[in-house]
Design a protein around this motif. Structure first.
Motif, short mmCIF file in Angstrom:
data_model
loop_
_atom_site.label_atom_id
_atom_site.label_comp_id
_atom_site.label_asym_id
_atom_site.label_seq_id
_atom_site.Cartn_x
_atom_site.Cartn_y
_atom_site.Cartn_z
N ALA A 1 0.86 -1.18 0.00
CA ALA A 1 0.00 0.00 0.00
C ALA A 1 0.90 1.23 0.00
O ALA A 1 2.00 1.21 0.57
CB ALA A 1 -0.93 0.02 1.21
N VAL A 2 0.43 2.28 -0.66
CA VAL A 2 1.15 3.55 -0.71
C VAL A 2 0.14 4.64 -0.38
O VAL A 2 -0.87 4.79 -1.06
CB VAL A 2 1.77 3.81 -2.10
CG1 VAL A 2 2.56 5.11 -2.09
CG2 VAL A 2 2.64 2.63 -2.54
N ALA A 3 0.44 5.39 0.68
CA ALA A 3 -0.46 6.46 1.12
C ALA A 3 0.21 7.81 0.95
O ALA A 3 1.42 7.95 1.20
CB ALA A 3 -0.84 6.26 2.58
N THR A 4 -0.57 8.79 0.53
CA THR A 4 -0.08 10.16 0.41
C THR A 4 -0.91 11.04 1.35
O THR A 4 -2.14 10.98 1.34
CB THR A 4 -0.24 10.68 -1.04
OG1 THR A 4 0.45 9.77 -1.92
CG2 THR A 4 0.34 12.07 -1.19
N TYR A 5 -0.20 11.82 2.16
CA TYR A 5 -0.84 12.75 3.09
C TYR A 5 -0.46 14.18 2.71
O TYR A 5 0.72 14.47 2.46
CB TYR A 5 -0.37 12.49 4.52
CG TYR A 5 -0.98 11.27 5.16
CD1 TYR A 5 -2.16 11.37 5.90
CD2 TYR A 5 -0.40 10.02 5.02
CE1 TYR A 5 -2.73 10.25 6.48
CE2 TYR A 5 -0.97 8.89 5.59
CZ TYR A 5 -2.13 9.01 6.33
OH TYR A 5 -2.70 7.90 6.90
N SER A 6 -1.45 15.07 2.66
CA SER A 6 -1.16 16.48 2.44
C SER A 6 -0.56 17.04 3.73
O SER A 6 -0.94 16.65 4.83
CB SER A 6 -2.43 17.25 2.08
OG SER A 6 -3.33 17.22 3.16
N ASP B 1 5.96 22.24 1.01
CA ASP B 1 6.06 22.16 -0.45
C ASP B 1 5.78 20.76 -0.97
O ASP B 1 5.39 20.59 -2.12
CB ASP B 1 7.46 22.58 -0.91
CG ASP B 1 7.74 24.05 -0.64
OD1 ASP B 1 6.77 24.83 -0.53
OD2 ASP B 1 8.91 24.41 -0.53
N GLN B 2 6.02 19.75 -0.13
CA GLN B 2 5.88 18.36 -0.56
C GLN B 2 4.89 17.61 0.33
O GLN B 2 4.77 17.91 1.50
CB GLN B 2 7.23 17.65 -0.50
CG GLN B 2 8.30 18.28 -1.37
CD GLN B 2 9.60 17.52 -1.25
OE1 GLN B 2 9.64 16.35 -1.56
NE2 GLN B 2 10.63 18.20 -0.78
N ALA B 3 4.25 16.64 -0.27
CA ALA B 3 3.37 15.77 0.51
C ALA B 3 4.22 14.74 1.26
O ALA B 3 5.38 14.53 0.94
CB ALA B 3 2.40 15.06 -0.42
N ALA C 1 8.70 12.30 4.83
CA ALA C 1 7.90 13.43 5.31
C ALA C 1 8.80 14.57 5.75
O ALA C 1 9.96 14.36 6.13
CB ALA C 1 7.02 12.99 6.48
N PRO C 2 8.27 15.79 5.74
CA PRO C 2 9.02 16.92 6.27
C PRO C 2 9.22 16.79 7.78
O PRO C 2 8.44 16.12 8.47
CB PRO C 2 8.13 18.13 5.97
CG PRO C 2 7.14 17.67 4.95
CD PRO C 2 6.99 16.19 5.17
#
Length: 173
Positions: free
Chosen positions: A64-69, A74-76, A149-150
């Motif tokens: 699974a690959v999750a993207t969080y705002s 500048d980056q997710a 992540a930042p």
């Protein structure tokens, strides 16, 4: 008496199987701190993404690959997780990933630097900096996790720290 034994055996079997891992998609919260889950890839598409990321097919059962705002960034943030046949295979895959980040092939450029290892909630976590993000790699049970992540992982209020805490909690489920 015979019926009682059968009922007990069925109950023991069901309780033993009840601890089976839930689908990886169920591990991702809709919101972690101020970050919102904006995209989730599972199934064959996630398996292809993992294989492409590594440049070769890996022996994984599920991915699974999750993207969080990330508000104000500048980056997710992204979380990759793969489930392996067993914990030994997961440990081996995590070790290969970490070794390649620590010691890339001779002459091969790498975006990763400043490696460090620490324990968090009883799990060995490897952190690297690169591409403006913190990259965290860890193995727990039959899963390998990669968080990009930042922020710093040890800062529990940063996106990296919040996701590390959330994913380790999810790993325990």
């Amino acid at each position: 008496m015979k019926v009682y034994r059968i009922v007990v055996l069925v109950f023991v079997f069901l309780v033993g199987c009840g601890g089976a891992d839930k689908p990886l998609a169920d591990l991702f919260a809709e919101q972690v701190g101020s970050m919102r889950l904006t995209h989730l890839v599972t199934g064959e598409e996630a398996m292809r993404a993992v294989h492409e990321l590594h440049g070769k097919p890996l022996d994984v059962e599920e991915a699974a690959v999750a993207t969080y705002s990330v508000p104000g960034a500048d980056q997710a943030a992204m979380v990759w997780v793969s489930r392996h046949d067993n914990a030994a295979q997961a440990r081996e895959q995590a070790a290969v990933m970490i070794e390649k980040m620590l010691h890339p092939l001779a002459g091969a450029p790498t975006p990763f630097h400043d490696p460090e290892q620490f324990r968090y909630a009883g799990v060995d976590v490897y952190a690297f900096q690169g591409m403006g993000l913190t990259h965290l790699v860890f193995q727990h049970r039959d899963r390998v996790w990669w968080i990009s992540a930042p922020g710093q992982a040890q800062d529990q209020d940063s996106p990296a720290g919040l996701l590390l805490e959330a994913m380790l909690a999810a790993a325990e489920e």
